[in-house]
Motif scaffolding. Structure first.
Motif, PDB file in Angstrom:
ATOM      1  N   THR A  50       0.881  -1.229  -0.039  1.00  0.00           N
ATOM      2  CA  THR A  50       0.018   0.114   0.057  1.00  0.00           C
ATOM      3  C   THR A  50       0.872   1.212  -0.031  1.00  0.00           C
ATOM      4  OG1 THR A  50       0.010   0.009   2.378  1.00  0.00           O
ATOM      5  CG2 THR A  50      -2.013  -1.037   1.407  1.00  0.00           C
TER       6      THR A  50
ATOM      7  N   GLU B 270      -8.411   8.118   6.382  1.00  0.00           N
ATOM      8  CA  GLU B 270      -8.751   7.162   5.302  1.00  0.00           C
ATOM      9  C   GLU B 270     -10.393   7.282   4.947  1.00  0.00           C
ATOM     10  OE1 GLU B 270      -7.888   3.282   6.476  1.00  0.00           O
ATOM     11  OE2 GLU B 270      -5.624   3.482   6.355  1.00  0.00           O
TER      12      GLU B 270
ATOM     13  N   LEU C 139     -11.788   8.087   1.129  1.00  0.00           N
ATOM     14  CA  LEU C 139     -13.122   7.517   0.759  1.00  0.00           C
ATOM     15  C   LEU C 139     -14.009   8.461   0.208  1.00  0.00           C
ATOM     16  CD1 LEU C 139     -14.774   5.169   0.368  1.00  0.00           C
ATOM     17  CD2 LEU C 139     -15.643   5.168   2.620  1.00  0.00           C
TER      18      LEU C 139
ATOM     19  N   VAL D 214     -14.324   0.351   4.632  1.00  0.00           N
ATOM     20  CA  VAL D 214     -13.110   0.698   3.978  1.00  0.00           C
ATOM     21  C   VAL D 214     -12.345  -0.499   3.683  1.00  0.00           C
ATOM     22  CG1 VAL D 214     -10.804   1.948   4.349  1.00  0.00           C
ATOM     23  CG2 VAL D 214     -12.795   2.973   5.143  1.00  0.00           C
ATOM     24  N   TYR D 215     -12.543  -1.518   4.619  1.00  0.00           N
ATOM     25  CA  TYR D 215     -11.684  -2.821   4.362  1.00  0.00           C
ATOM     26  C   TYR D 215     -12.718  -3.864   3.808  1.00  0.00           C
ATOM     27  CZ  TYR D 215      -8.001  -0.604   6.887  1.00  0.00           C
ATOM     28  OH  TYR D 215      -7.006   0.323   6.944  1.00  0.00           O
ATOM     29  N   GLY D 216     -13.863  -3.486   3.238  1.00  0.00           N
ATOM     30  CA  GLY D 216     -14.531  -4.533   2.626  1.00  0.00           C
ATOM     31  C   GLY D 216     -15.093  -5.669   3.457  1.00  0.00           C
TER      32      GLY D 216
ATOM     33  N   ARG E 250     -11.861  -7.316  -2.351  1.00  0.00           N
ATOM     34  CA  ARG E 250     -11.622  -6.351  -1.222  1.00  0.00           C
ATOM     35  C   ARG E 250     -10.262  -5.399  -1.139  1.00  0.00           C
ATOM     36  NH1 ARG E 250     -13.374 -11.111   1.513  1.00  0.00           N
ATOM     37  NH2 ARG E 250     -11.207 -11.365   2.443  1.00  0.00           N
ATOM     38  N   THR E 251      -9.236  -5.956  -1.795  1.00  0.00           N
ATOM     39  CA  THR E 251      -8.047  -5.520  -1.800  1.00  0.00           C
ATOM     40  C   THR E 251      -8.047  -4.278  -3.101  1.00  0.00           C
ATOM     41  OG1 THR E 251      -6.635  -7.470  -1.357  1.00  0.00           O
ATOM     42  CG2 THR E 251      -5.490  -5.749  -2.179  1.00  0.00           C
TER      43      THR E 251
ATOM     44  N   ASN F 132      -9.856  -1.389  -0.995  1.00  0.00           N
ATOM     45  CA  ASN F 132      -9.066  -0.571  -0.021  1.00  0.00           C
ATOM     46  C   ASN F 132      -7.681  -0.204  -0.537  1.00  0.00           C
ATOM     47  OD1 ASN F 132      -6.661  -1.696   2.248  1.00  0.00           O
ATOM     48  ND2 ASN F 132      -8.263  -0.297   2.969  1.00  0.00           N
ATOM     49  N   SER F 133      -7.136  -0.583  -1.374  1.00  0.00           N
ATOM     50  CA  SER F 133      -5.836  -0.323  -1.741  1.00  0.00           C
ATOM     51  C   SER F 133      -5.761   1.345  -2.231  1.00  0.00           C
ATOM     52  CB  SER F 133      -5.192  -0.978  -2.839  1.00  0.00           C
ATOM     53  OG  SER F 133      -4.592  -2.151  -2.034  1.00  0.00           O
TER      54      SER F 133
ATOM     55  N   ILE G 146      -7.728   3.648  -0.928  1.00  0.00           N
ATOM     56  CA  ILE G 146      -7.680   4.344   0.038  1.00  0.00           C
ATOM     57  C   ILE G 146      -6.550   4.435   0.961  1.00  0.00           C
ATOM     58  CG2 ILE G 146      -9.276   4.634   2.032  1.00  0.00           C
ATOM     59  CD1 ILE G 146     -11.640   3.091   0.252  1.00  0.00           C
ATOM     60  N   GLN G 147      -6.147   3.037   1.387  1.00  0.00           N
ATOM     61  CA  GLN G 147      -5.178   3.101   2.154  1.00  0.00           C
ATOM     62  C   GLN G 147      -3.881   3.737   1.640  1.00  0.00           C
ATOM     63  OE1 GLN G 147      -3.249  -0.572   3.731  1.00  0.00           O
ATOM     64  NE2 GLN G 147      -4.444  -0.078   5.620  1.00  0.00           N
TER      65      GLN G 147
END
Length: 892
Positions: free
Chosen positions: A628, A673, A677, A729-731, A805-806, A809-810, A812-813
């Motif tokens: 990330t 974060e 988003l 955020v992390y699905g 999910r990645t 999230n990626s 964002i993070q």
């Protein structure tokens, strides 16, 4: 036959170790079909090391044929406590065997017998035939086979760090000979193989008894001569267990094998099959070691990686006299250091390319010579290096302030593909088909065998090869960055932040040892009190840190209901204990005890060990580790100091400013974060909440619970909304949210549905992020940092879901990580522009820590939030909260 070598490998135990060596990266090791490959990959790395070191003529890798063996007839519960082999490992075992066959190596298994027995039988045959034998295993049971002819190598951590057991080493480690080790095991039992041994006899006492009596049988022949004691009573009561244990522990050295030593002669490698295998497994590293025809690159035994010869000259002082600084000049430089922690690593030598000529030397003191030092410190001369930060810190140790390093091979490689990154130049070169330089492991060794080559030619070839590699790949890597639209990310974020991190690492942060010592004493007293409370509750004293003894107390003596079993007995993990919190007061006491014990050992004792002579700790920030883009901190890890417990927070009191009346100033982004988003999704409702300065969690609670005002939100509602906000955020799934909040899945699904109803564009963003990742094969941050997602098309639902999910999230993070990096760069510029003495000393993800002189505090209070909040321009405001005090604790 005396010169023949036989290598025997315990297939199952080494595969098990290989699997767990890269277990944390399990999801990163899959082939395009979704097969996990971490065990196969690590097993192959182990093979390379062992085959190279042993150079065997005969090789056998033995595997267990099944769970049931002749030992189960002796003892039905033999190995009964073991958990089922993880499916992620089981699916890889057939492919490990396929790899072995492609490499020309033999495998064998035998019904009703273990791999240990196959190996034991081959050792007996091999010793009779005069072979020199090496056994490789992850199981110390096989050390009983050690002899003058047979060395047993046991994996210590992972599979590449091996400890060699000879009869002498056995005596040194266990106090007994290899054959006596069987009797020792009979007395102490074996949790892994699930046989009991004699009550309350552990390794130390078992060793002492066998040293005195020689064998279990002799001990019992003289049992009447022993003085009365509880131990004697236990020995008498458990005699049958001890005698049975000896039978179970003894490796059968005469198993009815259907093959002999001649059948395991090392065969030819089938390079065509091997190439196809590597392609199926997506093993680019191993593929790069084959030439286009599929065959292995020719290897000179003295030059393991077959690095291309590079012309060089050993540097003399007379050469330095000819060096001169000129405008627009470019040099390539490599500073060799042995050890991961370059703040303390031993200098190996250096190499330098100037005026089309490569110079090498072991003598780093030459770098201090004026004309050479001037080159390295000149702003007019640009430098190509492998690792900017490592080089800068290393040169600083020599009193040299490196300037104008503008090409970093490691950073370029990392940005191009951060999933398969490596900090070994040889590995990177092989990815791109360059053979200028060998892996450092090939030159310096691994584990305890690390050393600087005494042969100048070997060392100089390696150092010169580093220079060639840096130059050879520069154009390729920079072109790739441009192609990926990452040249701006590289030049304007990663290179500048590497310079900032170098300064931060060199500065370090002051730590008061006396504060930690006081905490050490306080925690020791607290732990003693808690120990007694736990003993009182349990009704007896026991080893609180022993899962076996704790399991006995909780689930057998106190009658609590077991939740999970492990291969060694009852699970007493934190998850299990948290589920039992309401069952008995002892559970809360044990959790608190563990918490404080960990803080004491990891943070108090750990920090005391790494305070350097200047009274500071100098952490290393890993810039090329995470996919990330987030920074990690090691030696010590300053990002992981506990903040949720009062005891953990106390550690921060030890971190103080340089000057007695100075301040520690802290500033961190508020909900970075979630703000990202809001930005990437463009959700109007969420953006409006941030623009108007609402508490985002209260605002979310108001909307998903359909309230009229945030004033109507209860603390419980806010907590649940916060879990949904960060979970999205992390699905997170309804199952995951139900576990986090201890609510039904139905209620959790209702929360998530309400969330998407109120923030519809967030749902649209998530769907689009997955769609884009499917089309492009990667996810991307605002600054074009990529994360490749090969599993986004996987047939396996779980594998594909993780990639999806990645993909969400990626961006964002990763964007949050980019923003804090930009803030760090701008902040260092501001400090330099204003000629302030204030130093930026620590980064903890979204937080920056400063060491501030008293007379600069008012300035810092103003400029730090301003710089952080203006790092990037978003559609919503960035907010940074700050605090200060005479230590890090007070600053929060």
């Amino acid at each position: 036959m005396a010169d023949k070598k036989l290598l025997l490998i315990d297939g199952n135990s080494v595969a098990f170790r290989a699997f767990y060596a890269l277990y944390r990266q399990l999801e990163n090791f899959r082939n395009p079909e979704g097969l996990h490959t971490n065990a196969i990959y690590t097993f192959k790395n182990m093979l390379d090391v062992v085959l190279n070191d042993v150079e065997p003529d005969y090789v056998l890798v033995a595997f267990d044929a099944g769970k049931t063996t002749f030992r189960n007839k002796m003892y039905a519960d033999y190995k009964g406590g073991r958990q089922k082999t993880p499916s992620e490992l089981s699916e890889q075992l057939p492919y490990i065997q396929e790899l072995l066959h492609d490499l020309g190596l033999s495998t064998y298994e035998l019904d009703n017998y273990e791999a240990d027995d196959i190996i034991g039988t081959f050792v007996t045959k091999g010793e009779k035939a005069g072979f020199k034998i090496t056994v490789v295993t992850g199981d110390k049971d096989l050390t009983q086979l050690a002899s003058p002819q047979t060395t047993v190598m046991v994996t210590k951590s992972g599979v590449l760090n091996l400890e060699s057991y000879t009869p002498e080493h056995m005596k040194e480690v266990n106090g007994v000979t290899p054959t006596e080790f069987i009797d020792m095991k009979a007395l102490m039992g074996d949790n892994s193989d699930n046989y009991p041994g004699v009550t309350k006899i552990g390794p130390k006492k078992a060793s002492q008894l066998i040293q005195e009596y020689g064998t279990v049988e002799n001990l019992y022949d003289h049992i009447d001569d022993m003085k009365p004691s509880k131990m004697k009573e236990n020995l008498i009561n458990d005699k049958d267990k001890a005698l049975l244990g000896k039978k179970l522990a003894t490796i059968d050295r005469h198993a009815p094998l259907t093959i002999g030593i001649d059948d395991v002669k090392r065969g030819e490698v089938d390079y065509q099959k091997l190439r196809r295998f590597y392609e199926r497994m997506n093993f680019r590293k191993f593929l790069s070691e084959l030439n286009p025809d599929g065959e292995s690159q020719p290897q000179d035994q003295s030059e393991k990686a077959n690095a291309k010869a590079v012309a060089f000259t050993e540097l003399k002082e007379n050469d330095i006299n000819n060096f001169a600084v000129t405008d627009g000049q470019t040099i390539t430089f490599y500073l060799g250091m042995l050890g991961a922690n370059y703040h303390l690593a031993k200098f190996v030598g250096f190499a330098l390319k100037i005026d089309q000529k490569i110079f090498v030397s072991r003598n780093v003191e030459l770098l201090k010579e004026n004309k050479l030092k001037n080159l390295l410190e000149s702003d007019k001369v640009s430098k190509n290096v492998f690792d900017l930060k490592r080089t800068t810190v290393g040169l600083n140790r020599l009193g040299i302030q490196a300037r104008n390093i503008d090409y970093d091979m490691l950073l370029a490689s990392y940005l191009i593909n951060n999933e398969n990154n490596s900090d070994d130049m040889g590995e990177i070169c092989r990815m791109y088909g360059d053979n200028s330089v060998k892996s450092d492991y090939d030159v310096y060794g691994k584990g305890k065998s690390v050393h600087i080559p005494k042969d100048d030619q070997v060392l100089f070839n390696h150092l010169a090869g580093k220079i060639a590699a840096i130059e050879n790949l520069k154009e390729t890597l920079l072109a790739k960055l441009k192609e990926h639209e990452q040249d701006d990310l590289y030049a304007n974020i990663e290179i500048p932040v590497a310079r900032v991190l170098s300064v931060m690492e060199i500065n370090g942060i002051k730590v008061q040892a006396n504060t930690l010592t006081e905490l050490q004493d306080e925690f020791a007293v607290d732990l003693k009190k808690m120990e007694q409370q736990i003993y009182d509750e349990a009704g007896e004293e026991f080893n609180i840190n022993s899962p076996k003894q704790l399991g006995h107390i909780l689930f057998e003596k106190m009658g609590l209901k077991p939740i999970k079993k492990t291969k060694t007995g009852y699970s007493t993990s934190v998850d299990v204990l948290n589920q039992l919190k309401d069952e008995n007061p002892i559970i809360e006491q044990i959790l608190t005890y563990r918490q404080i014990a960990k803080i004491q050992s990891t943070y108090v004792n750990g920090l005391l060990d790494v305070i350097q002579k200047d009274g500071r700790v100098h952490t290393r920030y890993l810039q090329t580790l995470t996919a990330t883009g987030r920074l990690s901190s090691v030696d010590p890890n300053l990002q992981n100091i506990p903040t949720r417990t009062e005891e953990g927070k106390q550690i921060r009191k030890a971190f103080v400013p340089s000057e007695p009346d100075g301040y520690i100033f802290s500033c961190d982004y508020s909900q970075i974060e979630l703000r990202v988003l809001a930005q990437v999704s463009g959700d109007e409702q969420m953006q409006e909440a941030f623009r108007t300065g609402y508490d985002i969690h209260a605002h979310t609670a108001m909307r998903i619970f359909h309230l009229k005002s945030t004033d109507d939100v209860t603390p419980l509602m806010r907590r649940r909304a916060k879990a949904v906000n960060f979970g999205i955020v992390y699905g997170i799934s309804d199952y995951g949210l139900s576990k986090n909040l201890n609510i039904s899945r139905k209620k959790a699904k209702e929360f998530i549905d309400n969330y998407f109803e109120q923030y519809p564009q967030v749902k649209e963003y998530m769907n689009k992020a997955v769609q884009v990742a499917r089309e492009k094969g990667y996810a991307e941050t605002i600054m074009h940092r990529r994360r490749y997602l090969p599993d986004i098309h996987a047939k396996n639902y779980n594998v594909r879901s993780f990639a999806e999910r990645t993909a969400i999230n990626s961006p964002i993070q990763g964007s949050a990580a980019d923003i804090i990096k930009i803030a760090m760069i701008n902040m260092q510029k501001k400090l330099d522009e204003l000629h302030l003495k204030t130093k930026m000393v620590v980064q903890v993800h979204d937080e920056l820590i400063f060491d501030v002189p008293k007379d600069e505090l008012e300035t810092i209070k103003k400029i730090v939030p301003e710089v952080m909040q203006s790092a990037v321009r978003l559609d919503i405001p960035l907010v940074a909260d700050s605090g200060y005090g005479h230590n890090w604790f007070d600053a929060k």
